[in-house]
Design a protein around this motif. Structure first.
Motif, PDB file in Angstrom:
ATOM      1  N   SER A   1       1.109  -1.166   0.395  1.00  0.00           N
ATOM      2  CA  SER A   1      -0.658  -0.139  -0.163  1.00  0.00           C
ATOM      3  C   SER A   1       0.739   1.243  -0.108  1.00  0.00           C
ATOM      4  N   GLY A   2       1.666   1.756   1.120  1.00  0.00           N
ATOM      5  CA  GLY A   2       2.461   2.431   0.937  1.00  0.00           C
ATOM      6  C   GLY A   2       3.731   2.335  -0.095  1.00  0.00           C
ATOM      7  N   SER A   3       3.719   1.575  -0.855  1.00  0.00           N
ATOM      8  CA  SER A   3       4.611   1.621  -2.235  1.00  0.00           C
ATOM      9  C   SER A   3       3.706   2.004  -3.001  1.00  0.00           C
ATOM     10  N   LEU A   4       2.395   1.519  -3.379  1.00  0.00           N
ATOM     11  CA  LEU A   4       1.732   2.367  -4.664  1.00  0.00           C
ATOM     12  C   LEU A   4       0.864   3.103  -4.384  1.00  0.00           C
ATOM     13  N   PHE A   5       1.204   4.203  -3.148  1.00  0.00           N
ATOM     14  CA  PHE A   5       1.157   5.595  -2.950  1.00  0.00           C
ATOM     15  C   PHE A   5       1.940   6.487  -3.053  1.00  0.00           C
ATOM     16  N   THR A   6       2.958   5.339  -2.539  1.00  0.00           N
ATOM     17  CA  THR A   6       4.647   6.538  -3.206  1.00  0.00           C
ATOM     18  C   THR A   6       4.373   6.727  -5.210  1.00  0.00           C
ATOM     19  N   ILE A   7       4.263   5.650  -5.012  1.00  0.00           N
ATOM     20  CA  ILE A   7       4.351   5.517  -6.899  1.00  0.00           C
ATOM     21  C   ILE A   7       3.027   6.785  -7.258  1.00  0.00           C
TER      22      ILE A   7
ATOM     23  N   GLY B   1       4.216   9.876  -9.693  1.00  0.00           N
ATOM     24  CA  GLY B   1       2.839  10.265 -11.191  1.00  0.00           C
ATOM     25  C   GLY B   1       2.390  11.752 -10.684  1.00  0.00           C
ATOM     26  N   VAL B   2       1.493  11.883 -10.087  1.00  0.00           N
ATOM     27  CA  VAL B   2       0.713  13.327  -9.272  1.00  0.00           C
ATOM     28  C   VAL B   2       2.342  14.425  -9.986  1.00  0.00           C
ATOM     29  N   LEU B   3       3.413  14.262  -9.502  1.00  0.00           N
ATOM     30  CA  LEU B   3       4.265  15.602  -9.284  1.00  0.00           C
ATOM     31  C   LEU B   3       5.258  15.346 -10.721  1.00  0.00           C
ATOM     32  N   VAL B   4       5.656  14.143 -10.875  1.00  0.00           N
ATOM     33  CA  VAL B   4       6.435  13.962 -12.181  1.00  0.00           C
ATOM     34  C   VAL B   4       5.599  13.943 -13.817  1.00  0.00           C
ATOM     35  N   ARG B   5       4.363  13.708 -13.746  1.00  0.00           N
ATOM     36  CA  ARG B   5       3.688  13.468 -15.137  1.00  0.00           C
ATOM     37  C   ARG B   5       3.197  14.547 -15.812  1.00  0.00           C
ATOM     38  N   ARG B   6       2.786  15.268 -16.918  1.00  0.00           N
ATOM     39  CA  ARG B   6       2.206  16.048 -17.297  1.00  0.00           C
ATOM     40  C   ARG B   6       1.240  16.150 -17.777  1.00  0.00           C
ATOM     41  N   ASN B   7       0.925  14.976 -18.020  1.00  0.00           N
ATOM     42  CA  ASN B   7      -0.690  15.083 -18.632  1.00  0.00           C
ATOM     43  C   ASN B   7      -2.061  15.060 -17.726  1.00  0.00           C
ATOM     44  N   ALA B   8      -2.645  15.679 -17.985  1.00  0.00           N
ATOM     45  CA  ALA B   8      -3.836  15.825 -17.380  1.00  0.00           C
ATOM     46  C   ALA B   8      -4.286  14.206 -16.536  1.00  0.00           C
TER      47      ALA B   8
ATOM     48  N   LEU C   1      -4.336  12.236 -13.605  1.00  0.00           N
ATOM     49  CA  LEU C   1      -5.748  11.872 -12.842  1.00  0.00           C
ATOM     50  C   LEU C   1      -5.826  10.173 -12.610  1.00  0.00           C
ATOM     51  N   MET C   2      -4.876   9.154 -12.988  1.00  0.00           N
ATOM     52  CA  MET C   2      -4.913   7.913 -13.024  1.00  0.00           C
ATOM     53  C   MET C   2      -4.145   7.947 -11.725  1.00  0.00           C
ATOM     54  N   SER C   3      -2.626   8.425 -11.356  1.00  0.00           N
ATOM     55  CA  SER C   3      -1.620   8.442 -10.296  1.00  0.00           C
ATOM     56  C   SER C   3      -2.814   8.726  -9.409  1.00  0.00           C
ATOM     57  N   ILE C   4      -3.510   9.568  -8.810  1.00  0.00           N
ATOM     58  CA  ILE C   4      -4.841  10.624  -8.022  1.00  0.00           C
ATOM     59  C   ILE C   4      -5.551   8.845  -7.493  1.00  0.00           C
ATOM     60  N   GLU C   5      -5.557   7.954  -8.225  1.00  0.00           N
ATOM     61  CA  GLU C   5      -6.518   7.482  -8.298  1.00  0.00           C
ATOM     62  C   GLU C   5      -6.084   5.813  -8.026  1.00  0.00           C
TER      63      GLU C   5
ATOM     64  N   ALA D   1      -4.362   2.480  -2.968  1.00  0.00           N
ATOM     65  CA  ALA D   1      -3.190   2.266  -2.062  1.00  0.00           C
ATOM     66  C   ALA D   1      -4.031   2.913  -0.507  1.00  0.00           C
ATOM     67  N   VAL D   2      -5.206   3.493  -0.220  1.00  0.00           N
ATOM     68  CA  VAL D   2      -5.455   4.033   0.310  1.00  0.00           C
ATOM     69  C   VAL D   2      -6.743   2.989   1.340  1.00  0.00           C
ATOM     70  N   ASN D   3      -7.210   2.689   0.330  1.00  0.00           N
ATOM     71  CA  ASN D   3      -8.002   1.416   0.709  1.00  0.00           C
ATOM     72  C   ASN D   3      -8.053   0.182   0.596  1.00  0.00           C
ATOM     73  N   LEU D   4      -6.657   0.055  -0.296  1.00  0.00           N
ATOM     74  CA  LEU D   4      -5.603  -1.363  -0.226  1.00  0.00           C
ATOM     75  C   LEU D   4      -5.154  -0.874   2.030  1.00  0.00           C
ATOM     76  N   ALA D   5      -5.314  -0.437   2.544  1.00  0.00           N
ATOM     77  CA  ALA D   5      -4.580  -0.193   4.230  1.00  0.00           C
ATOM     78  C   ALA D   5      -5.282  -0.018   4.639  1.00  0.00           C
ATOM     79  N   PHE D   6      -6.282   0.989   4.463  1.00  0.00           N
ATOM     80  CA  PHE D   6      -8.000   0.165   5.384  1.00  0.00           C
ATOM     81  C   PHE D   6      -8.244  -0.897   5.865  1.00  0.00           C
ATOM     82  N   VAL D   7      -8.106  -1.422   4.313  1.00  0.00           N
ATOM     83  CA  VAL D   7      -8.766  -3.199   4.168  1.00  0.00           C
ATOM     84  C   VAL D   7      -7.983  -3.859   5.546  1.00  0.00           C
ATOM     85  N   THR D   8      -6.509  -4.126   4.844  1.00  0.00           N
ATOM     86  CA  THR D   8      -5.557  -4.671   5.668  1.00  0.00           C
ATOM     87  C   THR D   8      -5.570  -4.092   7.410  1.00  0.00           C
TER      88      THR D   8
END
Lengths: 483, 101
Positions: free
Chosen positions: B12-18, B22-29, B33-37, B42-49
């Motif tokens: 979960s932590g790795s997915l969140f970091t990726i 992605g949000v900070l590096v990529r330039r395509n809106a 958006l996909m990075s935010i998803e 990642a948050v969902n995974l943490a919650f389920v765990t």
């Protein structure tokens, strides 16, 4: 398997239900009665907000927890509901004129405003992290759409995209913080988190500290505190002026409400840790906001930086974590609604179709052409700068005295220095209005009864709360959180 | 073999970091958006765990709310991107810079 439905108390969320229904009714009226003038929708929403205010007033009393302790009605949330409803009512009055003038007179505007208000009320009464998240998102998603409401204007698109991308990004951090808090304590209920932390002496558990830091990031974004403020000027400048006014008052107050509740109730044991972080944030927010505001030439952008600075003053009161500090926050946020929305109302009156006349230079010589507007604008600028006898002075006075009483002398000094800096750019508006020759043609003012009513309310609030603040201060002191 | 819960949290932590990178590096809106998803998931995974760890349902309920809100957010986000593309014919966030100080 039997499923038992937990008891729920619809009376406690009556204001929220009412404002949701009002939003849906406005939307449906717009669809089915196309010939109806759009002003009627604004009138309808205004009425709904007034009735909601009355219902909120009738809820005053001891705290009522409902929906399995996920929602609470106490004096704290009721005071915040007054702030939200007051700002929404004033913004609706301002919008009727503005939407017509800008040619974006669509009915869903009022629906979105009402839904955003509903989200804020949910936030103020949230007693569970799930409710916090839901309220925050209902509010934010409505605001993303509102910021991009002028679909055919590039500034508005840009503002909406920036707000959306950064807002969603910040929400992710907020959620991860909530996930860590849940992981550390095994509950999402704000009160039970506090109980767990106290019982297990988990004050320095890394997961809780990490979670609290991520929450500060998430809320810091919504409160527009430095260093999470970079979106504010762009979003405020590009959004339609009435939406900017709305964003600067209610949603920020909602973010402070939920921040106070989460940090004062669920994380009081960690107070010494987070108050240090907030100390730095408050000092940075005030200073950056005020210093950068000096360089601005666009009045909406200047007010955006000014709103960052004001968030800094409020953060200073949060640092004290005392009941006096909380009371001064409540008072200040109410005062801020009046003076800031008033300034935006004047900007709307002087504006022209296509977002023109927004440079500070456009106010040159206003005092000769439209003396009344110039006086009104000066009142709001004096109040924002914190000059007596206007309400902004009393608000700052209470915040600074709360900081000094709790021993944060240095922070109070930084605050006072900042307050002096801010006088420069607020008074600049007054100076150009009276001491410069007009550099443009002044068109006759486009006044409507609605916006005049908005101005009267805001002026009354700014002057009345400045001269007779005691009744509201007493109300605010009764509305602080009981831990 | 049972997989320990920490592994899920590391994932979960790795997915969140990726996602954050992605949000900070990529330039395509859209990619942002996909990075935010990705971060939300990642948050969902943490919650389920954590929900599994504490054997409480709160975390899973939270996940339902996050998924619902994420869907609403994606709808609004895509609408904003479409509105922008109509006016400017680009979704590169570097080109979206008419307001600056």
């Amino acid at each position: 398997m039997e499923i038992t439905i937990p008891p729920f108390d619809l009376k406690s969320i009556a204001p929220i239900i009412l404002i949701t229904i009002a939003g849906i009714v406005v939307l449906m009226t717009d669809v089915f009665f196309k010939k109806l003038p759009k002003e009627t929708l604004g009138y309808l929403s205004f009425l709904a907000v007034l009735i909601t205010g009355l219902i909120t007033f009738s809820q005053t009393g001891s705290p009522v927890y409902s929906f399995s302790n996920t929602f609470v009605v106490d004096n704290f949330s009721i005071f915040f509901n007054y702030i939200f409803l007051m700002s929404t009512a004033i913004v609706i009055l301002m919008s009727v004129n503005y939407l017509h003038q800008e040619g974006v007179n669509f009915g869903e505007y009022y629906t979105l405003i009402l839904f955003a208000t509903m989200g804020m009320m949910l936030m103020a009464g949230a007693a569970d992290l799930i409710t916090v998240f839901l309220g925050l998102e209902i509010m934010s998603i409505s605001l993303y759409v509102l910021a991009g409401f002028k679909r055919d204007r590039l500034e508005s698109n840009e503002s909406a995209l920036k707000y959306f991308l950064l807002g969603a990004f910040a929400t992710c951090f907020l959620l991860y913080g909530m996930a860590l808090l849940y992981g550390a304590t095994g509950t999402t209920n704000i009160k039970e988190i506090a109980t767990f932390i106290t019982n297990n002496h988990a004050f320095s558990s890394p997961m809780i500290i990490m979670g609290a830091s991520l929450l500060i990031i998430g809320f810091g974004f919504k409160m527009a505190s430095v260093p999470f403020h970079k979106w504010v000027p762009d979003v405020y400048e590009g959004a339609p002026t009435s939406v900017t006014a709305f964003m600067s008052a209610g949603p920020k107050a909602a973010a402070f409400a939920v921040f106070l509740r989460v940090f004062l109730i669920s994380l009081p044991g960690l107070e010494q840790k987070w108050s240090v972080i907030l100390w730095v944030l408050a000092a940075l927010t005030m200073t950056v906001g005020n210093v950068v505001a000096i360089a601005q030439t666009n009045i909406k952008r200047m007010l955006a930086y000014s709103s960052i600075a004001h968030a800094g003053y409020v953060l200073m009161a949060i640092v004290t974590a005392s009941s006096l500090g909380t009371a001064s926050i409540l008072f200040y946020l109410l005062v801020y609604v009046f003076m800031n929305l008033g300034a935006f109302a004047v900007i709307i009156i002087l504006g022209k179709r296509g977002e023109e006349n927004l440079r500070i230079d456009d106010y040159n010589g206003l005092g000769y052409k439209h003396p009344i507007m110039a006086i009104v604008m000066s009142i709001f600028m004096f109040s924002l700068a914190g000059i007596p006898p206007f309400a902004g002075f009393m608000g700052k006075f209470y915040i600074f005295s709360a900081a000094i009483k709790s021993g944060y002398i240095i922070l109070a000094i930084i605050g006072v220095i900042n307050s002096v800096i801010s006088v420069y750019y607020y008074l600049r508006v007054t100076v150009v209005m009276y001491m410069k020759q007009p550099t443009r043609e002044f068109a006759p003012l486009s006044l409507s009864p609605y916006i005049i009513l908005a101005l009267v309310i805001t002026i009354w609030g700014t002057i009345h709360l400045g001269i007779f603040p005691s009744s509201i201060i007493e109300l605010a002191q009764k509305s602080v959180l009981l831990q | 073999m049972t997989i320990p819960l920490t592994w899920y949290l590391i994932l979960s932590g790795s997915l969140f970091t990726i996602g954050a990178v992605g949000v900070l590096v990529r330039r395509n809106a859209l990619v942002i958006l996909m990075s935010i998803e990705l971060m939300l998931n990642a948050v969902n995974l943490a919650f389920v765990t954590f929900s599994r760890q504490h054997e409480s349902m709160d975390g899973q309920i939270f996940v339902f709310f996050i998924m619902t809100v994420a869907a609403a957010e994606a709808a609004v986000g895509l609408a904003i991107v479409v509105a922008l593309f109509k006016n400017k014919s680009t979704i590169n966030v570097d080109d979206i810079n008419i307001m600056k100080w």
